[in-house]
Design an enzyme around this catalytic site. Structure first.
Site, short mmCIF file in Angstrom:
data_model
loop_
_atom_site.label_atom_id
_atom_site.label_comp_id
_atom_site.label_asym_id
_atom_site.label_seq_id
_atom_site.Cartn_x
_atom_site.Cartn_y
_atom_site.Cartn_z
N LYS A 1 -4.29 1.48 -6.38
CA LYS A 1 -3.82 0.37 -5.55
C LYS A 1 -4.16 0.63 -4.08
O LYS A 1 -4.04 1.76 -3.60
CB LYS A 1 -2.30 0.24 -5.73
CG LYS A 1 -1.64 -0.89 -4.96
CD LYS A 1 -0.14 -0.90 -5.27
CE LYS A 1 0.61 -2.04 -4.62
NZ LYS A 1 2.03 -2.05 -4.99
N SER B 1 3.73 -6.13 -6.72
CA SER B 1 2.59 -6.21 -5.84
C SER B 1 1.36 -5.43 -6.34
O SER B 1 0.29 -5.55 -5.76
CB SER B 1 3.00 -5.65 -4.46
OG SER B 1 3.34 -4.26 -4.53
N SER C 1 7.19 -3.78 -8.44
CA SER C 1 5.76 -3.91 -8.24
C SER C 1 4.85 -3.19 -9.22
O SER C 1 3.64 -3.42 -9.22
CB SER C 1 5.41 -3.47 -6.81
OG SER C 1 5.98 -4.35 -5.88
#
Length: 436
Positions: free
Chosen positions: A71, A147, A171
């Protein structure tokens, strides 16, 4: 190819790390989900080094030669960290790896690139970013969840076998649920968040996204154990385990298909030998309010100066959410932290005899990109966050595993929360539901 088979093929020489990484890079270059933000072209050279090590009978463990995506909140040496925001468009390359990325490299993994994130990780939908919305591989007009949007989408699409994410309230688990994969949020503090752009420091947790529970267990062993050799998931027997079903209205899925999936998961656990108990938590509504106060205050503290001088460079929704807490008094944050400790103790007392808790991961399955309220009035952001965020407050480990739904249904997730079980224990339970 699942991680268990991939690892065996790499170690045996049936598949070369170079062949594997080349295939993954081609997948990433062909990305049509907006999941990929940066490809690390050095990955082939690293794969060649891993292949040479295997030729010398040097094996670092089950992730040796395995491609991993990260990420875009994690520092990766030589690549910029942009966090999904125009504010960091000109960010210089990171000088060092974050500790978790470094640990993966030590274990033989090959970092292949950066994956999309909701801007600054401040949202559970995954469709607010300077690079545009990530798209769900099951329906490209729907959200991935956030996220860790790109990490979930890339794993679910089969681009790569494993990815790192972060989880401050939802997330890792929410995008895992919406994309139909496994997402592990470990106990708070178990993995270092150094070198990871913060959202809320007292809640942020590094997590793992993988196609199945066994893969997540292998990855967990590698990043959490000093020797990094792993050992895979334990046999999925759960006979006699105490499973607490969270039954208050707060915990119920709004989507009837998802609600039935949770009931079927409970039946599966009972059939596997678990003892099922109903658990009531009348204080949970207060937990949701407490969570919002903490994450809002800590996020605003991180962004206060940029928000004052560069507000126009944020995505409008992010700027609005950050600005909404600008005038909150300091005592509100302090009160929330005190409430957190009290509510965690109450939750622990109510579930003291349980090994694991179970509920839906989200109240809804993936909604259309950009939708903030469903046609029947459900707020999307709350629906994607409400069932996961309490366990960032308590700091207990939790995992989302695909709900047992009918063939062809849009995915949904079942959440398992560790009370007397730690990460490997809840992954063992997840293995029953995942039918690994």
């Amino acid at each position: 190819m699942r991680l268990r088979d991939l690892s065996l093929a790499l170690r045996s020489g049936e598949l070369s790390p170079v062949e594997h990484v080349r295939e993954v890079l081609e997948n990433l270059r062909g990305d049509d989900l907006n999941a990929v933000v940066e490809i690390d072209e050095r990955a082939i050279a690293v794969a060649e080094e891993r292949a040479a090590e295997l030729a010398r009978h040097e094996w670092r463990g089950p992730l040796h030669g395995v491609a991993v995506g990260v990420k875009d909140l994690f520092d990766v040496e030589g690549l910029p960290t942009r966090a999904g925001s125009a504010l960091l468009a000109d960010a210089p390359p990171a000088g060092t790896d974050s500790p978790v990325v470094a640990r993966l490299r030590e274990a033989g993994a090959v970092i292949v690139g950066k994956l999309a994130t909701h801007e600054f990780a401040y949202g559970p939908t995954g469709d607010v970013s300077a690079t545009g919305p990530a798209r769900n591989p099951h329906d490209r007009e729907r959200i991935t969840g956030g996220s860790s949007s790109g990490s979930a989408a890339a794993v679910a699409a089969g681009y790569l076998p494993l990815a790192l994410g972060t989880d401050t309230g939802a997330s890792v688990r929410t995008p895992a649920a919406l994309c139909g994969i496994v997402g592990l949020k470990p106990e708070f503090g178990t993995l270092s968040t150094d070198g990871v752009f913060p959202l809320a420091e007292t809640l942020d947790t590094v997590g793992i996204l993988a196609a199945d529970a066994h893969s997540a267990s292998v990855a967990w062993d590698v990043v959490s154990r000093p020797d990094g050799t792993g050992g895979g998931i334990q046999p999925p027997g759960i006979s006699g385990a105490h499973v607490g079903v969270l039954v208050d209205d707060y915990w119920q899925a709004a989507d009837p298909v998802l609600a039935e999936g949770v009931r079927e998961a409970v039946r599966m656990l009972e059939k596997a030998g678990a003892e099922i108990f109903e658990i009531r938590t009348p204080f949970t509504g207060e937990m949701a309010e407490t969570y919002g106060e903490i994450v809002g205050g800590e996020a605003y503290a991180t962004h206060r100066e940029w928000l004052a001088t560069r507000r126009g460079e944020y995505q409008p929704e992010t700027a609005e959410r950050l600005g909404a807490v600008a005038d909150r008094p300091a005592h509100a944050y302090v009160d929330a932290q005190r409430a957190r400790r009290r509510l965690t103790a109450e939750f622990a007392a109510a579930t003291a005899d349980m090994d694991v808790l179970i509920c839906a991961t989200t109240r809804l399955r993936a909604t259309p990109i950009g939708e903030r309220t469903t046609p029947d009035g459900h707020p999307v952001r709350t629906s994607m966050l409400a069932l996961t965020s309490p366990f960032n407050l308590t700091r207990w480990p939790a995992v989302s595993v695909p709900a047992p739904l009918a063939e062809g249904e849009l995915p949904g997730g079942v959440q398992l929360i560790g009370r007397r079980l730690e990460e490997r224990g809840i992954l063992r339970v997840a293995g029953v539901l995942a039918r690994d």
